[in-house]
Design a protein around this motif. Structure first.
Motif, PDB file in Angstrom:
ATOM      1  N   ARG A  89      -1.071  -0.725  -1.893  1.00  0.00           N
ATOM      2  CA  ARG A  89       0.046  -0.495  -2.812  1.00  0.00           C
ATOM      3  C   ARG A  89       0.296  -1.717  -3.693  1.00  0.00           C
ATOM      4  O   ARG A  89       0.629  -1.597  -4.872  1.00  0.00           O
ATOM      5  CB  ARG A  89       1.306  -0.162  -2.005  1.00  0.00           C
ATOM      6  CG  ARG A  89       1.249   1.167  -1.287  1.00  0.00           C
ATOM      7  CD  ARG A  89       1.335   2.328  -2.278  1.00  0.00           C
ATOM      8  NE  ARG A  89       1.295   3.605  -1.588  1.00  0.00           N
ATOM      9  CZ  ARG A  89       0.220   4.385  -1.526  1.00  0.00           C
ATOM     10  NH1 ARG A  89      -0.919   4.013  -2.126  1.00  0.00           N
ATOM     11  NH2 ARG A  89       0.241   5.523  -0.888  1.00  0.00           N
ATOM     12  N   GLU A 107       7.021  -0.189  -2.602  1.00  0.00           N
ATOM     13  CA  GLU A 107       6.374   0.499  -1.482  1.00  0.00           C
ATOM     14  C   GLU A 107       5.587  -0.494  -0.630  1.00  0.00           C
ATOM     15  O   GLU A 107       5.560  -0.386   0.601  1.00  0.00           O
ATOM     16  CB  GLU A 107       5.457   1.596  -2.002  1.00  0.00           C
ATOM     17  CG  GLU A 107       6.176   2.755  -2.673  1.00  0.00           C
ATOM     18  CD  GLU A 107       5.193   3.760  -3.239  1.00  0.00           C
ATOM     19  OE1 GLU A 107       4.370   4.293  -2.469  1.00  0.00           O
ATOM     20  OE2 GLU A 107       5.240   4.010  -4.455  1.00  0.00           O
ATOM     21  N   ARG A 109       2.544  -1.091  -6.990  1.00  0.00           N
ATOM     22  CA  ARG A 109       3.684  -0.372  -6.416  1.00  0.00           C
ATOM     23  C   ARG A 109       4.354  -1.303  -5.404  1.00  0.00           C
ATOM     24  O   ARG A 109       4.275  -1.132  -4.202  1.00  0.00           O
ATOM     25  CB  ARG A 109       3.206   0.932  -5.786  1.00  0.00           C
ATOM     26  CG  ARG A 109       2.593   1.866  -6.818  1.00  0.00           C
ATOM     27  CD  ARG A 109       1.677   2.929  -6.247  1.00  0.00           C
ATOM     28  NE  ARG A 109       2.351   3.888  -5.377  1.00  0.00           N
ATOM     29  CZ  ARG A 109       1.742   4.957  -4.859  1.00  0.00           C
ATOM     30  NH1 ARG A 109       0.455   5.199  -5.146  1.00  0.00           N
ATOM     31  NH2 ARG A 109       2.405   5.784  -4.078  1.00  0.00           N
ATOM     32  N   ALA A 137       7.973  -2.405   1.613  1.00  0.00           N
ATOM     33  CA  ALA A 137       8.444  -1.568   2.729  1.00  0.00           C
ATOM     34  C   ALA A 137       7.384  -1.441   3.808  1.00  0.00           C
ATOM     35  O   ALA A 137       7.683  -1.488   5.007  1.00  0.00           O
ATOM     36  CB  ALA A 137       8.855  -0.194   2.196  1.00  0.00           C
ATOM     37  N   LEU A 138       6.132  -1.300   3.408  1.00  0.00           N
ATOM     38  CA  LEU A 138       5.040  -1.178   4.376  1.00  0.00           C
ATOM     39  C   LEU A 138       4.810  -2.492   5.125  1.00  0.00           C
ATOM     40  O   LEU A 138       4.552  -2.484   6.329  1.00  0.00           O
ATOM     41  CB  LEU A 138       3.755  -0.721   3.671  1.00  0.00           C
ATOM     42  CG  LEU A 138       3.744   0.750   3.258  1.00  0.00           C
ATOM     43  CD1 LEU A 138       2.702   1.006   2.186  1.00  0.00           C
ATOM     44  CD2 LEU A 138       3.458   1.621   4.491  1.00  0.00           C
TER      45      LEU A 138
END
Length: 204
Positions: free
Chosen positions: A187, A195, A192, A198-199
């Protein structure tokens, strides 16, 4: 397994025990010296008991140990030999075939040998079509995804990582976290960033 086999010092199953002991010693305990001793012992038992499947995997594990120790040329030569034998029809056990291929994937990912990985992935794809196998590298799905990521095959990498996160969430949380970290890197490369962040937090 060790306890069950103790009364049977000549049992060929001891060779399989040594093989998987070496696998755990290398990939989970990070002890290549002990792992190579186990691989050598597995190979000796395989030759004495006429077990070509075990002998092939013992050679592949020995090659992987050599690669991890920095003896890349010798290690890759042994892995090439074992993987070629596994994919040529000499071996009929699908678990043995896929394990040999996964040892190759681990080695290629460790030293970033993307050209070699791509060549073997092509052979594995052919095997998959011939045997009607959906996911032959499921056991090393995350390592394979890393190679696909570096090769620019992002769609394939993402599919592998999604499967790893889904299947490993409950039974193998460490695998799910590693998959999340690799997907976060994908990502990030895609721009991105929210995202990706968050990952990465999920991976922690």
């Amino acid at each position: 397994a060790q306890s069950l086999l103790a009364p049977h010092p000549d049992a060929p199953e001891l060779g399989w025990l040594e093989l998987w002991r070496g696998h755990v010693l290398l990939l989970f305990d990070d002890d290549p010296v002990s792992a190579r001793r186990s691989a050598a012992r597995a190979g000796e038992i395989a030759r004495a008991s006429a077990l070509p499947d075990l002998e092939l995997l013992a050679r592949a594990l020995d090659g992987l140990v050599l690669v991890r120790e920095g003896e890349v040329a010798d290690g890759m030569r042994r892995l090439d030999e074992a993987t070629a034998a596994a994919l040529s029809g000499e071996i009929g056990d699908l678990d043995v075939i896929t394990t040999a291929c996964c040892f190759m994937v681990y080695a290629c990912e460790h030293v970033r040998d993307y050209d070699r990985a791509s060549q073997w992935q092509g052979r594995v794809d052919s095997l998959s079509r011939a045997w009607s196998i959906r996911d032959p590298l499921a056991a090393c799905r995350i390592q394979n995804a890393k190679l696909l990521l570096w090769q620019g095959r992002w769609g394939e990498a993402e599919a592998h990582l999604a499967q790893a996160m889904e299947s490993g969430g409950a039974s193998r949380p460490a695998n799910a976290r590693e998959a999340a970290a690799v997907l976060g890197e994908l990502r990030r490369r895609q721009g991105r960033t929210a995202e990706a962040e968050a990952l990465f937090l999920k991976a922690e």
